[in-house]
Design an enzyme around this catalytic site. Sequence first.
Site, mmCIF file in Angstrom:
data_model
loop_
_atom_site.group_PDB
_atom_site.id
_atom_site.type_symbol
_atom_site.label_atom_id
_atom_site.label_comp_id
_atom_site.label_asym_id
_atom_site.label_seq_id
_atom_site.Cartn_x
_atom_site.Cartn_y
_atom_site.Cartn_z
ATOM 1 N N HIS A 218 -15.818 -9.031 -62.204
ATOM 2 C CA HIS A 218 -16.114 -9.281 -60.802
ATOM 3 C C HIS A 218 -15.571 -8.308 -59.771
ATOM 4 O O HIS A 218 -16.326 -7.536 -59.217
ATOM 5 C CB HIS A 218 -15.651 -10.840 -60.362
ATOM 6 C CG HIS A 218 -15.569 -10.928 -58.987
ATOM 7 N ND1 HIS A 218 -16.745 -11.056 -58.009
ATOM 8 C CD2 HIS A 218 -14.598 -11.055 -58.126
ATOM 9 C CE1 HIS A 218 -16.428 -10.964 -56.677
ATOM 10 N NE2 HIS A 218 -15.124 -11.069 -56.838
ATOM 11 N N HIS B 215 -8.767 -6.838 -55.180
ATOM 12 C CA HIS B 215 -8.869 -7.719 -53.890
ATOM 13 C C HIS B 215 -8.592 -9.132 -54.141
ATOM 14 O O HIS B 215 -8.062 -9.763 -53.422
ATOM 15 C CB HIS B 215 -10.453 -7.737 -53.327
ATOM 16 C CG HIS B 215 -11.592 -8.275 -54.153
ATOM 17 N ND1 HIS B 215 -12.096 -7.802 -55.190
ATOM 18 C CD2 HIS B 215 -11.892 -9.581 -54.018
ATOM 19 C CE1 HIS B 215 -13.007 -8.583 -55.585
ATOM 20 N NE2 HIS B 215 -12.934 -9.690 -54.767
ATOM 21 N N ASP B 216 -8.543 -9.552 -55.661
ATOM 22 C CA ASP B 216 -8.467 -10.842 -55.851
ATOM 23 C C ASP B 216 -7.152 -11.218 -56.505
ATOM 24 O O ASP B 216 -6.624 -12.399 -56.830
ATOM 25 C CB ASP B 216 -9.475 -11.705 -56.573
ATOM 26 C CG ASP B 216 -10.733 -11.954 -55.984
ATOM 27 O OD1 ASP B 216 -10.480 -12.519 -54.736
ATOM 28 O OD2 ASP B 216 -11.769 -11.947 -56.421
ATOM 29 N N GLU C 229 -4.758 -13.273 -54.150
ATOM 30 C CA GLU C 229 -4.921 -14.818 -53.834
ATOM 31 C C GLU C 229 -5.319 -15.385 -55.189
ATOM 32 O O GLU C 229 -5.062 -16.862 -55.129
ATOM 33 C CB GLU C 229 -6.609 -14.577 -53.317
ATOM 34 C CG GLU C 229 -7.014 -15.783 -52.813
ATOM 35 C CD GLU C 229 -8.278 -15.831 -51.950
ATOM 36 O OE1 GLU C 229 -8.244 -14.941 -51.252
ATOM 37 O OE2 GLU C 229 -9.219 -16.379 -52.486
ATOM 38 N N ASP C 230 -5.798 -14.883 -56.266
ATOM 39 C CA ASP C 230 -5.965 -15.696 -57.488
ATOM 40 C C ASP C 230 -5.118 -15.395 -58.642
ATOM 41 O O ASP C 230 -5.263 -16.053 -59.783
ATOM 42 C CB ASP C 230 -7.251 -15.242 -57.827
ATOM 43 C CG ASP C 230 -8.460 -16.035 -57.042
ATOM 44 O OD1 ASP C 230 -7.950 -16.877 -56.452
ATOM 45 O OD2 ASP C 230 -9.589 -15.551 -56.920
ATOM 46 N N ASP D 12 -18.249 -8.360 -51.942
ATOM 47 C CA ASP D 12 -17.588 -9.549 -52.592
ATOM 48 C C ASP D 12 -18.524 -10.594 -52.359
ATOM 49 O O ASP D 12 -18.873 -11.333 -53.355
ATOM 50 C CB ASP D 12 -16.238 -10.021 -52.023
ATOM 51 C CG ASP D 12 -15.323 -11.030 -52.645
ATOM 52 O OD1 ASP D 12 -15.676 -11.093 -54.093
ATOM 53 O OD2 ASP D 12 -14.743 -11.884 -51.862
HETATM 54 ZN ZN ZN Z 1 -13.686 -11.530 -55.117
#
Ligand code: ZN
Length: 190
Positions: free
Chosen positions: A43, A69-70, A73-74, A130
């Site tokens: 992704h 980018h994630d 957050e993840d 995204d």
């Molecule tokens: Zn993303």
Amino acid sequence: MNMVKNSLTNVELTIVFRALKFSAYKHRKQRRKGSAGIPYINHPIEVTSMIIELLENPKYDLLAAALLHDTIEDTNTSAEEIEHAFGNRIMRLVMEVTDDKRISRVKRKQLQIDKARELTYEAKCIKIADKACNISDILYTRIKWSRQRKINYVKWANEVIGQIRDTNAELVGAFDKEVTKAQELLDFKL
Ligand code: ZN
């Protein structure tokens, strides 16, 4: 595909690949939702590829931040870790596109709409790519979401990107194509 006019230096390319390696390691235990075991890292790679293909001259820090980018957050990655490995600017770009998970889901979604215009150009580019990639995923992978949930996602994403349509015509065009496909495949109107 547009040709990149100014190529990156070897040093810049090295940072981009370090970001890819870092992100692949952080996401190593995750798979994309409902997509037959596709590694999560695909992704961020897709988001970054879209930026490379559609922007005239994407800078290395934008590409590194898109790959990362994630992560905050993840995964268990901290802002400090990104700053230590990639510097303050890339960390700040990643933070701009990171939702605060202590806030409720409903409120986070509204905040994305309310705050989109305050983002830097680079963060807006990541956000548009995204959302375009996410819509493509919910349309073409066997994600276990109801039709209504998919429609809700597309409508919400369209509202977020609606705030920042002046960012970059190519990226917004790619996003719009996904929204159009979604309307056809899921049979709804905005
Ligand atoms: Zn993303």
